[in-house]
Design a protein around this motif. Structure first.
Motif, mmCIF file in Angstrom:
data_model
loop_
_atom_site.group_PDB
_atom_site.id
_atom_site.type_symbol
_atom_site.label_atom_id
_atom_site.label_comp_id
_atom_site.label_asym_id
_atom_site.label_seq_id
_atom_site.Cartn_x
_atom_site.Cartn_y
_atom_site.Cartn_z
ATOM 1 N N ARG A 251 -16.220 20.051 -4.445
ATOM 2 C CA ARG A 251 -16.666 21.023 -3.448
ATOM 3 C C ARG A 251 -15.565 21.520 -2.526
ATOM 4 O O ARG A 251 -15.672 22.613 -1.960
ATOM 5 C CB ARG A 251 -17.808 20.427 -2.620
ATOM 6 C CG ARG A 251 -19.115 20.369 -3.385
ATOM 7 C CD ARG A 251 -20.111 19.415 -2.759
ATOM 8 N NE ARG A 251 -21.386 19.448 -3.472
ATOM 9 C CZ ARG A 251 -21.597 18.852 -4.640
ATOM 10 N NH1 ARG A 251 -20.614 18.185 -5.239
ATOM 11 N NH2 ARG A 251 -22.776 18.922 -5.228
ATOM 12 N N THR A 252 -14.516 20.724 -2.356
ATOM 13 C CA THR A 252 -13.481 21.112 -1.397
ATOM 14 C C THR A 252 -12.084 21.182 -1.994
ATOM 15 O O THR A 252 -11.199 21.820 -1.418
ATOM 16 C CB THR A 252 -13.432 20.115 -0.218
ATOM 17 O OG1 THR A 252 -12.919 18.857 -0.680
ATOM 18 C CG2 THR A 252 -14.814 19.907 0.382
ATOM 19 N N GLY B 281 -21.442 25.244 6.951
ATOM 20 C CA GLY B 281 -20.473 25.488 5.900
ATOM 21 C C GLY B 281 -20.701 26.736 5.063
ATOM 22 O O GLY B 281 -19.772 27.510 4.819
ATOM 23 N N ARG B 282 -21.929 26.956 4.608
ATOM 24 C CA ARG B 282 -22.193 28.100 3.725
ATOM 25 C C ARG B 282 -21.981 29.428 4.438
ATOM 26 O O ARG B 282 -21.441 30.381 3.862
ATOM 27 C CB ARG B 282 -23.620 28.013 3.180
ATOM 28 C CG ARG B 282 -23.822 26.872 2.187
ATOM 29 C CD ARG B 282 -25.235 26.851 1.639
ATOM 30 N NE ARG B 282 -25.421 25.741 0.712
ATOM 31 C CZ ARG B 282 -26.573 25.468 0.109
ATOM 32 N NH1 ARG B 282 -27.645 26.219 0.352
ATOM 33 N NH2 ARG B 282 -26.658 24.442 -0.730
ATOM 34 N N PHE C 7 -18.266 30.026 4.984
ATOM 35 C CA PHE C 7 -17.649 30.438 3.718
ATOM 36 C C PHE C 7 -17.756 31.951 3.533
ATOM 37 O O PHE C 7 -16.764 32.633 3.243
ATOM 38 C CB PHE C 7 -18.341 29.715 2.556
ATOM 39 C CG PHE C 7 -17.866 30.138 1.195
ATOM 40 C CD1 PHE C 7 -16.850 29.441 0.551
ATOM 41 C CD2 PHE C 7 -18.421 31.229 0.541
ATOM 42 C CE1 PHE C 7 -16.403 29.832 -0.709
ATOM 43 C CE2 PHE C 7 -17.991 31.634 -0.706
ATOM 44 C CZ PHE C 7 -16.979 30.927 -1.336
ATOM 45 N N LYS C 8 -18.955 32.484 3.712
ATOM 46 C CA LYS C 8 -19.177 33.915 3.483
ATOM 47 C C LYS C 8 -18.336 34.766 4.440
ATOM 48 O O LYS C 8 -17.701 35.742 4.033
ATOM 49 C CB LYS C 8 -20.663 34.251 3.635
ATOM 50 C CG LYS C 8 -21.531 33.703 2.511
ATOM 51 C CD LYS C 8 -22.957 34.221 2.592
ATOM 52 C CE LYS C 8 -23.683 33.648 3.781
ATOM 53 N NZ LYS C 8 -25.122 34.046 3.786
ATOM 54 N N VAL D 209 -14.178 34.423 3.752
ATOM 55 C CA VAL D 209 -13.600 35.143 2.622
ATOM 56 C C VAL D 209 -13.519 36.638 2.916
ATOM 57 O O VAL D 209 -12.464 37.265 2.729
ATOM 58 C CB VAL D 209 -14.412 34.888 1.337
ATOM 59 C CG1 VAL D 209 -13.902 35.766 0.199
ATOM 60 C CG2 VAL D 209 -14.337 33.419 0.947
ATOM 61 N N ASN E 124 -10.538 25.138 2.258
ATOM 62 C CA ASN E 124 -10.988 24.330 1.120
ATOM 63 C C ASN E 124 -10.767 25.154 -0.134
ATOM 64 O O ASN E 124 -10.566 26.367 -0.071
ATOM 65 C CB ASN E 124 -12.442 23.857 1.272
ATOM 66 C CG ASN E 124 -13.439 24.988 1.194
ATOM 67 O OD1 ASN E 124 -13.504 25.717 0.206
ATOM 68 N ND2 ASN E 124 -14.240 25.157 2.240
ATOM 69 N N ARG F 189 -12.641 26.176 -2.535
ATOM 70 C CA ARG F 189 -13.594 27.230 -2.903
ATOM 71 C C ARG F 189 -13.288 28.531 -2.164
ATOM 72 O O ARG F 189 -13.357 29.618 -2.744
ATOM 73 C CB ARG F 189 -15.024 26.763 -2.628
ATOM 74 C CG ARG F 189 -15.518 25.711 -3.620
ATOM 75 C CD ARG F 189 -16.979 25.399 -3.416
ATOM 76 N NE ARG F 189 -17.492 24.543 -4.492
ATOM 77 C CZ ARG F 189 -18.758 24.162 -4.590
ATOM 78 N NH1 ARG F 189 -19.634 24.540 -3.688
ATOM 79 N NH2 ARG F 189 -19.146 23.391 -5.596
ATOM 80 N N ILE F 190 -12.977 28.415 -0.882
ATOM 81 C CA ILE F 190 -12.600 29.606 -0.123
ATOM 82 C C ILE F 190 -11.315 30.202 -0.676
ATOM 83 O O ILE F 190 -11.193 31.420 -0.863
ATOM 84 C CB ILE F 190 -12.450 29.275 1.375
ATOM 85 C CG1 ILE F 190 -13.823 29.034 1.999
ATOM 86 C CG2 ILE F 190 -11.717 30.383 2.117
ATOM 87 C CD1 ILE F 190 -13.789 28.615 3.455
ATOM 88 N N LYS G 209 -11.939 31.906 -4.045
ATOM 89 C CA LYS G 209 -12.684 33.157 -3.880
ATOM 90 C C LYS G 209 -11.781 34.240 -3.314
ATOM 91 O O LYS G 209 -11.851 35.406 -3.729
ATOM 92 C CB LYS G 209 -13.884 32.943 -2.956
ATOM 93 C CG LYS G 209 -14.902 34.078 -3.001
ATOM 94 C CD LYS G 209 -15.572 34.152 -4.366
ATOM 95 C CE LYS G 209 -16.644 35.218 -4.411
ATOM 96 N NZ LYS G 209 -17.251 35.333 -5.764
#
Length: 324
Positions: free
Chosen positions: A36-37, A216-217, A220-221, A224, A254, A256-257, A260
């Protein structure tokens, strides 16, 4: 010609905490954290490794690379949200620690974007006085600002410091510009309360403690899109494209960011510097640690154009460009 980074330095605490170590204190697994990170370990301060101590060690390395004596510094700025004390500032402690007797000093609070804000500020001082030598530090001991029972945050953050000595050069290198932003309306998505007020009339009803709280979610949005917009806006203003960039050093939030962001900007792997797996998210220290590592591993050469971008609590975000 213009504002340049004369030297860089970084300092990480001695103690390394792996995901396996975290399994023993919180309900998580190495596989869960990594997937996840992208984080596998982080440095956690111990002993006397206060924010200002890490800052001072990073500063000494940056001064050595720059060939600048501490007494030559005119200003010290420390970007941090985890200062050793609320007063004096970490910057004042650093000033004393390294013997920068001619410098004035203060802290800057812009969370993960702090170093970029600090470099932009330094550029303004250097433009006003070409003889200025400015020390910009991003430093955190976030281990002191974490709820160690919250597995959504305690697995992410780490401690460390990075520094840059900023001055003037007649060469073709120089600070190109920045595109910085803030939005205070979304503060609840990523915030940290102060210690509870001693004035009963000013107590904050929902103060859960002086530690990081994050959705967190949602972060994230926003992160990015904000970083992508900052980068594209800066490049358009400076009439450059991503093909003109030699290296991108993003805030190490992290994986994922970061992935993306690479996807949205269509960046190849070899053009993005990533070290989040070893250090986690060190907030304001993230970019200067990565910058120092990139410089010392020869990922940056004279004439290279380097792009930085970041996003943090506030919200604060932005992008900066410098020709090395």
């Amino acid at each position: 010609m213009g504002t340049v980074i004369l030297g860089t330095g970084s300092c990480l605490p001695r103690n390394v905490v792996t995901n396996s170590d975290l399994e023993k204190i919180v309900d998580t697994t190495d596989e869960w954290i990594t997937s996840r990170t992208g984080i596998q370990s982080r440095h956690i301060a111990s002993g006397d490794e206060y924010t200002y101590k890490l800052s001072a060690r990073a500063a000494e390395k940056a001064l050595e690379m720059a060939g600048v004596g501490a007494e030559e510094l005119d200003l010290i700025v420390v970007a941090t949200i985890s200062s050793h004390m609320l007063m004096p500032s970490s910057a004042c402690f650093v000033q004393n620690e390294i013997g920068a007797t001619n410098a004035f000093a203060w802290d800057l609070n812009a969370a993960c974007s702090g170093f970029l804000y600090g470099i932009d500020l330094a550029d303004k001082y250097v433009r006003a006085d070409k003889k200025s030598k400015i020390l910009v530090i991003g430093a955190e001991t976030l281990s002191t600002r974490i709820n160690w029972e919250d597995r959504n945050t305690c697995i992410i953050f780490g401690d460390g410091a990075g520094a840059a000595v900023v001055g003037y050069s007649e060469s073709e290198s120089g600070y190109i510009g920045s595109n910085l932003s803030s939005d205070g309306s979304l503060w609840k998505l990523l915030h940290m309360h102060a210690p509870e007020s001693t004035n009963p009339n000013l107590k904050v009803p929902d103060n859960t403690g002086a530690h990081i709280v994050m959705e967190g979610r949602e972060v994230f949005k926003h992160a990015v899109k904000a970083m992508e917009d900052a980068v594209r806006g800066l490049l358009e203003r400076e009439q450059l494209t991503l093909d003109d960039i030699n290296l991108v050093i993003p805030h190490q939030a992290n994986i994922r960011i970061l992935n993306k962001l690479k996807e949205r900007l269509q960046l190849p792997e070899d053009k993005v510097f990533i070290n989040v797996s070893d250090y986690g998210n060190t907030s304001a220290a993230s970019i200067p640690i990565a910058l120092d590592e990139a410089k010392r591993s020869n990922r940056i050469s004279s004439g290279d154009t380097v792009l930085f971008c970041s996003f943090g609590g506030g919200f604060t975000w932005g992008a900066s460009l410098i020709k090395w």
